[in-house]
Motif scaffolding. Sequence first.
Motif, PDB file in Angstrom:
ATOM      1  N   GLY A   1      -8.886 -11.789  20.802  1.00 18.22           N
ATOM      2  CA  GLY A   1      -7.855 -11.247  21.675  1.00 18.22           C
ATOM      3  C   GLY A   1      -6.712 -10.562  20.964  1.00 18.22           C
ATOM      4  N   ILE A   2      -6.836 -10.376  19.634  1.00 19.29           N
ATOM      5  CA  ILE A   2      -5.695  -9.835  18.879  1.00 19.29           C
ATOM      6  C   ILE A   2      -6.066  -8.685  17.955  1.00 19.29           C
ATOM      7  CG2 ILE A   2      -3.976 -10.381  17.090  1.00 19.29           C
ATOM      8  CD1 ILE A   2      -3.642 -13.087  18.322  1.00 19.29           C
ATOM      9  N   LEU A   3      -7.188  -8.785  17.203  1.00 20.16           N
ATOM     10  CA  LEU A   3      -7.467  -7.785  16.178  1.00 20.16           C
ATOM     11  C   LEU A   3      -8.951  -7.501  16.046  1.00 20.16           C
ATOM     12  CD1 LEU A   3      -6.282  -6.048  13.806  1.00 20.16           C
ATOM     13  CD2 LEU A   3      -6.765  -8.017  12.323  1.00 20.16           C
ATOM     14  N   HIS A   4      -9.298  -6.186  16.123  1.00 19.30           N
ATOM     15  CA  HIS A   4     -10.648  -5.734  15.821  1.00 19.30           C
ATOM     16  C   HIS A   4     -10.766  -5.400  14.331  1.00 19.30           C
ATOM     17  CE1 HIS A   4     -10.885  -4.563  20.219  1.00 19.30           C
ATOM     18  NE2 HIS A   4     -12.081  -5.100  20.034  1.00 19.30           N
ATOM     19  N   ARG A   5     -11.972  -5.448  13.827  1.00 18.89           N
ATOM     20  CA  ARG A   5     -12.223  -4.928  12.487  1.00 18.89           C
ATOM     21  C   ARG A   5     -11.905  -3.435  12.473  1.00 18.89           C
ATOM     22  NH1 ARG A   5     -17.849  -5.459   8.950  1.00 18.89           N
ATOM     23  NH2 ARG A   5     -17.152  -4.218   7.153  1.00 18.89           N
ATOM     24  N   GLY A   6     -11.174  -3.001  11.472  1.00 19.05           N
ATOM     25  CA  GLY A   6     -10.762  -1.604  11.380  1.00 19.05           C
ATOM     26  C   GLY A   6      -9.376  -1.340  11.943  1.00 19.05           C
ATOM     27  N   GLY A   7      -8.781  -2.347  12.574  1.00 15.66           N
ATOM     28  CA  GLY A   7      -7.436  -2.183  13.116  1.00 15.66           C
ATOM     29  C   GLY A   7      -6.371  -2.546  12.092  1.00 15.66           C
ATOM     30  N   LYS A   8      -5.145  -2.170  12.383  1.00 14.44           N
ATOM     31  CA  LYS A   8      -4.011  -2.511  11.527  1.00 14.44           C
ATOM     32  C   LYS A   8      -3.138  -3.550  12.231  1.00 14.44           C
ATOM     33  CE  LYS A   8      -2.265   1.628  10.877  1.00 14.44           C
ATOM     34  NZ  LYS A   8      -3.198   2.447  11.690  1.00 14.44           N
ATOM     35  N   LEU A   9      -2.792  -4.608  11.505  1.00  9.79           N
ATOM     36  CA  LEU A   9      -1.917  -5.665  12.036  1.00  9.79           C
ATOM     37  C   LEU A   9      -0.651  -5.709  11.201  1.00  9.79           C
ATOM     38  CD1 LEU A   9      -2.841  -9.239  13.199  1.00  9.79           C
ATOM     39  CD2 LEU A   9      -0.996  -8.922  11.538  1.00  9.79           C
ATOM     40  N   LEU A  10       0.491  -5.726  11.872  1.00 12.85           N
ATOM     41  CA  LEU A  10       1.782  -5.810  11.194  1.00 12.85           C
ATOM     42  C   LEU A  10       2.500  -7.075  11.640  1.00 12.85           C
ATOM     43  CD1 LEU A  10       3.915  -4.452   9.358  1.00 12.85           C
ATOM     44  CD2 LEU A  10       4.836  -3.366  11.410  1.00 12.85           C
ATOM     45  N   LEU A  11       2.821  -7.939  10.685  1.00 16.60           N
ATOM     46  CA  LEU A  11       3.589  -9.153  10.945  1.00 16.60           C
ATOM     47  C   LEU A  11       5.040  -8.878  10.596  1.00 16.60           C
ATOM     48  CD1 LEU A  11       3.653 -12.322  11.480  1.00 16.60           C
ATOM     49  CD2 LEU A  11       3.442 -12.539   8.996  1.00 16.60           C
ATOM     50  N   GLY A  12       5.942  -9.098  11.539  1.00  8.73           N
ATOM     51  CA  GLY A  12       7.349  -8.811  11.311  1.00  8.73           C
ATOM     52  C   GLY A  12       8.219 -10.030  11.534  1.00  8.73           C
ATOM     53  N   GLY A  13       9.338 -10.068  10.817  1.00  6.41           N
ATOM     54  CA  GLY A  13      10.288 -11.171  10.984  1.00  6.41           C
ATOM     55  C   GLY A  13      11.527 -10.924  10.149  1.00  6.41           C
ATOM     56  N   GLY A  14      12.519 -11.771  10.330  1.00  4.13           N
ATOM     57  CA  GLY A  14      13.748 -11.655   9.566  1.00  4.13           C
ATOM     58  C   GLY A  14      13.568 -12.146   8.141  1.00  4.13           C
ATOM     59  N   SER A  15      14.655 -12.081   7.399  1.00  2.00           N
ATOM     60  CA  SER A  15      14.614 -12.549   6.018  1.00  2.00           C
ATOM     61  C   SER A  15      14.308 -14.040   5.971  1.00  2.00           C
ATOM     62  CB  SER A  15      15.969 -12.267   5.355  1.00  2.00           C
ATOM     63  OG  SER A  15      16.015 -12.771   4.046  1.00  2.00           O
ATOM     64  N   LYS A  16      13.470 -14.450   5.040  1.00  2.00           N
ATOM     65  CA  LYS A  16      13.097 -15.846   4.844  1.00  2.00           C
ATOM     66  C   LYS A  16      12.480 -16.468   6.095  1.00  2.00           C
ATOM     67  CE  LYS A  16      14.901 -15.325   0.806  1.00  2.00           C
ATOM     68  NZ  LYS A  16      14.023 -15.006  -0.337  1.00  2.00           N
ATOM     69  N   ALA A  17      11.671 -15.675   6.783  1.00  2.00           N
ATOM     70  CA  ALA A  17      10.992 -16.165   7.990  1.00  2.00           C
ATOM     71  C   ALA A  17       9.563 -16.599   7.685  1.00  2.00           C
ATOM     72  CB  ALA A  17      10.998 -15.091   9.081  1.00  2.00           C
ATOM     73  N   TYR A  18       9.283 -16.889   6.411  1.00  7.56           N
ATOM     74  CA  TYR A  18       7.980 -17.412   5.985  1.00  7.56           C
ATOM     75  C   TYR A  18       6.844 -16.417   6.224  1.00  7.56           C
ATOM     76  CZ  TYR A  18      10.892 -21.582   6.460  1.00  7.56           C
ATOM     77  OH  TYR A  18      11.923 -22.485   6.393  1.00  7.56           O
ATOM     78  N   LYS A  19       7.139 -15.129   6.078  1.00  9.82           N
ATOM     79  CA  LYS A  19       6.123 -14.108   6.349  1.00  9.82           C
ATOM     80  C   LYS A  19       4.959 -14.181   5.358  1.00  9.82           C
ATOM     81  CE  LYS A  19       9.124 -10.659   6.331  1.00  9.82           C
ATOM     82  NZ  LYS A  19      10.394 -11.394   6.298  1.00  9.82           N
ATOM     83  N   SER A  20       5.257 -14.334   4.071  1.00 13.34           N
ATOM     84  CA  SER A  20       4.171 -14.408   3.089  1.00 13.34           C
ATOM     85  C   SER A  20       3.319 -15.656   3.299  1.00 13.34           C
ATOM     86  CB  SER A  20       4.731 -14.384   1.661  1.00 13.34           C
ATOM     87  OG  SER A  20       5.276 -13.115   1.359  1.00 13.34           O
ATOM     88  N   TRP A  21       3.972 -16.768   3.614  1.00 15.11           N
ATOM     89  CA  TRP A  21       3.227 -17.993   3.928  1.00 15.11           C
ATOM     90  C   TRP A  21       2.302 -17.757   5.123  1.00 15.11           C
ATOM     91  CZ3 TRP A  21       3.140 -22.280   0.956  1.00 15.11           C
ATOM     92  CH2 TRP A  21       4.184 -22.492   0.039  1.00 15.11           C
ATOM     93  N   SER A  22       2.820 -17.052   6.133  1.00 12.68           N
ATOM     94  CA  SER A  22       2.030 -16.798   7.340  1.00 12.68           C
ATOM     95  C   SER A  22       0.829 -15.920   7.040  1.00 12.68           C
ATOM     96  CB  SER A  22       2.910 -16.136   8.409  1.00 12.68           C
ATOM     97  OG  SER A  22       3.980 -16.980   8.785  1.00 12.68           O
ATOM     98  N   LEU A  23       1.005 -14.935   6.140  1.00 13.34           N
ATOM     99  CA  LEU A  23      -0.108 -14.069   5.788  1.00 13.34           C
ATOM    100  C   LEU A  23      -1.168 -14.834   4.984  1.00 13.34           C
ATOM    101  CD1 LEU A  23       1.625 -10.680   4.856  1.00 13.34           C
ATOM    102  CD2 LEU A  23       0.458 -11.305   6.972  1.00 13.34           C
ATOM    103  N   ILE A  24      -0.724 -15.736   4.123  1.00 12.69           N
ATOM    104  CA  ILE A  24      -1.687 -16.578   3.392  1.00 12.69           C
ATOM    105  C   ILE A  24      -2.481 -17.429   4.384  1.00 12.69           C
ATOM    106  CG2 ILE A  24      -1.899 -18.538   1.815  1.00 12.69           C
ATOM    107  CD1 ILE A  24       0.486 -17.382   0.271  1.00 12.69           C
ATOM    108  N   ASP A  25      -1.777 -18.025   5.339  1.00 13.56           N
ATOM    109  CA  ASP A  25      -2.417 -18.836   6.379  1.00 13.56           C
ATOM    110  C   ASP A  25      -3.431 -17.996   7.156  1.00 13.56           C
ATOM    111  OD1 ASP A  25      -3.094 -20.659   8.332  1.00 13.56           O
ATOM    112  OD2 ASP A  25      -1.092 -20.787   9.217  1.00 13.56           O
TER     113      ASP A  25
END
Length: 373
Positions: free
Chosen positions: A80-104
Amino acid sequence: FLVPLGCDPALFKPSQPVRIAGAKREEKTQNLLWFAKEGKMIEPAVALGVKPKTDEWPPIKSYTELMQERMDEPDVLIEGILHRGGKLLLGGGSKAYKSWSLIDLALSLHAGVPWWGQECKPCKVLFINFEIQEWSFRNRLADVIKAKGLEGKVDDFATWTLRGYAADLTLIRPQIEKEIEGKGYQAVVLDPNYMLMGERDENNAGDMASLMNEFEALSVRHNLSVILSHHFSKGNKSGAESIDRFSGSGVFARNPDTLVVLTAHEEDEKSYTCDITLRNFPPVDSFVVQWHYPLFQANFSLNPDKLKKPGAHKAVDDKRFLTEMGSKQWQAGDLCRHIIGKLEVSESTFYRYLKRLHKANKICLTMACIPPI
């Protein structure tokens, strides 16, 4: 610096290694004029990209032709969120654990386990880390793998630490493509994308369109999803639409197929409302995620509309908690219902405060008041 791009280290004349597309000579940026393949000069190229031959352009199709042509829907990597070949952008404020979320997210895709309650299809993922020192990145990976119970299940998860090699994506994309060619990757994470801008201005729509076209080329040529992160502009963003919270040009938010936006929630400093904006799927209801090192966990009991307002205080503090508790003795369940009703907090927040106040010797817990596991 240029050696990883294929430049001969024996060159010593400055005019030789700088004669590359994208490099500046004095105040002018050089462009690629011709593209050589197998020793032959072919179609002229413009502005760092190769102009396709006329017979390589897709044909114009009538409605009937379009409807008669067989087209298979790409694999869904995140339900329900992402097809193969699509682009996903994760956004958030400073120190919002974005890199941790991408690893997850990357590990969830690789292992085929849920990410924030969303089902993931097992697929081959490459995580390219441009920012975190490799020893620290390794520790983060180990912590997330342990927290998700994936020990022994992701031994072939592919990582590539390029801290110190980050440059304009136009220049390093050929090297990335060389490494991923024929490897069967279905998704690639590039973290963080701001280190790939080069001299582009994030407030310039043309510059950012150029950058997003580089990501698009990577996606299309290798049939994989590109997963990125980007930061918010400064200040509280609760009054802006989720698509308008990103720093810089609006191209960032309007180009990707999927936006996952984390905005501070009023519950506490480690709670965020997750808004998902989709191009190719039906809408997904917003929900709240809470940080429990080293992962976010979805909490569907909290109201995602209650964003943290400018100058707002936390929903509950020690003084308010103790005032509502008073001096009487409570059963754990009764106190939990009382605090939730008075202070409008979640059950998990109640027990978190209970444990912390007990540890600080501000309240006394008996066996009847031990929080549930």
